[in-house]
Motif scaffolding. Structure first.
Motif, short mmCIF file in Angstrom:
data_model
loop_
_atom_site.label_atom_id
_atom_site.label_comp_id
_atom_site.label_asym_id
_atom_site.label_seq_id
_atom_site.Cartn_x
_atom_site.Cartn_y
_atom_site.Cartn_z
N LEU A 75 1.03 -1.24 0.09
CA LEU A 75 -0.13 -0.20 -0.14
C LEU A 75 0.82 1.13 0.25
CD1 LEU A 75 -2.80 -1.23 2.20
CD2 LEU A 75 -2.99 -0.54 -0.08
N ALA A 76 2.15 1.19 0.61
CA ALA A 76 2.87 2.32 0.86
C ALA A 76 3.55 2.55 -0.43
CB ALA A 76 4.02 2.35 1.99
N TYR A 77 3.83 1.40 -1.06
CA TYR A 77 4.48 1.69 -2.62
C TYR A 77 3.58 2.32 -3.59
CZ TYR A 77 6.78 -0.74 -6.75
OH TYR A 77 7.10 -0.65 -7.99
N ARG A 78 2.41 2.28 -3.24
CA ARG A 78 1.43 3.02 -4.08
C ARG A 78 0.81 4.35 -3.42
NH1 ARG A 78 3.08 1.35 -8.88
NH2 ARG A 78 2.34 -0.59 -9.45
N ARG A 79 1.70 4.82 -2.47
CA ARG A 79 1.21 6.03 -1.52
C ARG A 79 0.11 6.02 -0.72
NH1 ARG A 79 4.83 9.92 -2.31
NH2 ARG A 79 6.15 9.74 -4.02
N ALA A 80 -0.41 4.90 -0.53
CA ALA A 80 -1.49 5.01 0.38
C ALA A 80 -1.14 5.46 1.88
CB ALA A 80 -2.12 3.44 0.69
N ASP A 81 -2.16 5.84 2.59
CA ASP A 81 -1.96 6.35 4.06
C ASP A 81 -2.61 5.40 4.58
OD1 ASP A 81 -2.43 7.43 6.71
OD2 ASP A 81 -3.29 9.44 5.77
N VAL A 82 -1.64 4.38 5.12
CA VAL A 82 -1.95 3.12 5.70
C VAL A 82 -2.76 3.38 7.11
CG1 VAL A 82 -0.96 0.98 6.60
CG2 VAL A 82 -0.07 1.98 4.49
N PRO A 83 -2.00 4.23 8.09
CA PRO A 83 -2.80 4.40 9.49
C PRO A 83 -4.35 4.63 9.09
CG PRO A 83 -0.61 5.25 9.46
CD PRO A 83 -0.86 4.90 7.93
N LYS A 84 -4.37 5.70 8.29
CA LYS A 84 -6.02 6.20 7.75
C LYS A 84 -6.84 4.88 7.23
CE LYS A 84 -8.58 9.86 5.56
NZ LYS A 84 -9.55 8.82 5.06
N ILE A 85 -6.23 3.95 6.49
CA ILE A 85 -7.06 2.70 6.19
C ILE A 85 -7.42 1.85 7.33
CG2 ILE A 85 -6.98 0.71 4.95
CD1 ILE A 85 -5.35 1.92 2.70
N ILE A 86 -6.44 1.85 8.22
CA ILE A 86 -6.85 1.00 9.59
C ILE A 86 -8.02 1.68 10.33
CG2 ILE A 86 -6.09 0.15 11.61
CD1 ILE A 86 -3.03 0.06 10.25
N ARG A 87 -7.87 2.99 10.52
CA ARG A 87 -8.67 3.83 11.32
C ARG A 87 -10.00 3.96 10.60
NH1 ARG A 87 -3.78 6.94 13.20
NH2 ARG A 87 -3.61 6.17 15.15
N ASP A 88 -10.22 4.01 9.29
CA ASP A 88 -11.53 4.03 8.58
C ASP A 88 -12.24 2.70 8.55
OD1 ASP A 88 -10.96 6.68 8.37
OD2 ASP A 88 -10.45 6.79 6.04
#
Length: 299
Positions: free
Chosen positions: A192-205
């Motif tokens: 996910l970070a490789y594609r510039r995702a906000d990983v903590p936000k995915i977890i919290r959402d």
């Protein structure tokens, strides 16, 4: 940080294993020996056929080293939007072995994806059309329901670079379409970070959809170069895209802080992509990674 509900493990991928059989990969007895020597007690199985597939033999091999199974891995059958009977056959094989070993997580990795890892050639479009999305969602729901009803497992889908669920937006669309009763997310922090995702936000959402975690980091310079030069993920990995923490992205403490807010027990499995790699390289990295994550409160 209170992380007692998170359980640390590792997997063959962190020893350079991507396939069931490849002479460039660490032999499986050495992998199991080194996994235990590095201080891990939980194991994800990796490609079906790399480790022994006879349940009694594999149980004995794990028990002899003080190891237990965190989950099974379905990889190599492609994505669920393609050939459902072929995918279902692969899922059943791994599900039976996973259940026999007492685990409850089935990690579905949709590879091969839309590109060839070695040549970079495109096999199919990088974006699914509406029919492709319907097939992906419907077939994943079917698989999730099947593994729950027939094997007592939960299906954890793994967004993957160079598959059509790789970005934050695609991951969120996938979660919105699939059945939360039968489909969870294998949150791979590195892909996910490789594609510039906000990983903590995915977890919290989506706290109720996080069923399993692959924890790893990516070198941002190599990830950016892969975009600029249109490289396949496998080509980027061969260049060293997947890195030992804490030297890449996403920020591990930020990810663990978000995971620490969840209530469910979860496995957090180290998965540093290193294919191909010299046999002597993985063990020291695995030991240092475990020590670093222990220091962050993950055990």
């Amino acid at each position: 940080m209170h992380l007692r509900h998170l359980h640390l493990g590792s997997c063959p991928d962190s020893w350079g294993v991507w396939f069931a059989d490849d002479p460039r990969q660490t032999p499986w007895p050495r992998f199991l020996d080194e996994l235990a020597a590095a201080g891990y007690r939980w194991l994800e199985l990796g490609p079906y056929g790399y480790l022994p597939t006879d349940p009694a033999r594999l149980r004995d091999e794990l028990a002899a080293r003080g190891l237990s199974c965190a989950g099974g891995t379905v990889a190599g059958s492609g994505g669920p939007h393609r050939d459902l009977p072929q995918v279902m056959k692969a899922v059943r094989e791994v599900a039976a072995l996973t259940r026999a070993l007492g685990a409850r997580n089935l990690v579905f990795v949709p590879v091969p994806g839309y590109r060839d890892d070695r040549t970079g050639a495109y096999r199919e479009p990088a974006e699914l059309d509406d029919d492709g999305w319907r097939a992906l969602v419907d077939n994943t729901n079917t698989l999730g329901r099947m593994v729950a009803e027939e094997y007592g497992l939960r299906l954890c889908f793994h967004p993957h670079a160079d598959y059509q669920v790789e970005t934050q937006a695609q991951t969120e669309r996938f979660l919105a379409g699939t059945d939360p009763r039968h489909v969870w997310l294998c949150l791979d922090t590195g892909h996910l970070a490789y594609r510039r995702a906000d990983v903590p936000k995915i977890i919290r959402d989506h706290p109720e959809r996080i069923g399993y975690v692959h924890i790893k980091q990516m070198d941002p310079a190599i990830a950016d170069r892969a975009v600029a030069e249109d490289l396949a993920f496998g080509q980027a990995v061969a260049m060293g895209a997947s890195v030992e923490p804490p030297s890449g992205r996403p920020d591990v403490p930020a990810v663990l802080s978000a995971l620490g807010e969840l209530e469910a027990d979860l496995f957090v499995v180290v998965e540093q992509d290193m294919y191909p790699v010299d046999f002597d390289v993985p063990l020291p990295i695995a030991g240092r990674t475990r020590a670093y994550l222990n220091d962050q409160g993950l055990r």
